[in-house]
Design a protein around this motif. Structure first.
Motif: not given
Length: 203
Positions: A40-49, A61-65, A186-191, A167-170
């Protein structure tokens, strides 16, 4: 079984037996290889693994601000005299959203370029930071800056990846993903968040 004060450092999806590797501050290692694995990690944390996220998990795909929150504590709730108790003021300056919480404290919340503005402002020292806060607060509530006292205490926090989003609106975006080979979930509210607003401009 719980493993407190451990950090997830690798997700091994390439072997026949998937594993999660944890490490604590004493460099003690624990490898989890049994049972269902849900991360249960957000996308940025997952991408660092080392798990090739999101490519091996999903076509999304994912982004952040960035995000910034500032809290101001007073011994006297001066905003009550201005009828601002429990009010939220939306501003046209870097404070953005200003909350007057009962008789306890004031806080403001902002993101994107305005979050970076406050992070840079805070790095010039507390005096400069509070002077800027008071000037912009006075502008927001349309009062003279002398009507705003100095707080007895203040704190603030900046997150470089404060808000994460798809980044994709669905409307059918899933709330979790399953790795194609290892079946780790992988589960996260950011998804499920979709960023639709335009970035703000610095003051």
């Amino acid at each position: 079984e719980f493993h407190f004060d451990y950090e997830l450092i690798t997700i091994d999806t390439h072997t026949k037996k998937p594993a999660l590797t944890l490490k604590n501050s004493d460099d003690e290692i624990i490898r989890i290889t049994q049972g269902d694995m849900i991360v249960t990690l957000p996308p940025t944390a997952m991408s660092r693994l080392n798990c090739n996220f999101p490519q091996d998990w999903t076509h999304y795909t994912y982004g952040s601000i960035p995000l910034f929150k500032g809290f101001l504590f007073y011994d006297t709730p001066w905003w009550q005299e201005l009828s601002l108790t429990d009010h939220v003021i939306i501003t046209n300056n870097p404070i953005r959203k200003l909350y007057f919480k009962d008789n306890r404290y004031i806080f403001f919340y902002t993101d994107s370029e305005y979050a970076n503005f406050w992070q840079e402002t805070s790095q010039h020292g507390e005096e400069h930071y509070l002077k800027t806060v008071k000037e912009l607060m006075a502008e927001a509530i349309q009062c003279h800056i002398d009507q705003i006292p100095d707080p007895i205490e203040q704190t603030h926090k900046y997150w470089i990846h404060g808000v994460e989003f798809s980044k994709e609106c669905s409307p059918t975006h899933p709330l979790s993903f399953v790795h194609k080979k290892s079946k780790i979930i992988s589960a996260s509210d950011a998804l499920s968040l979709i960023h639709i607003s335009e970035p703000t401009r610095p003051y």
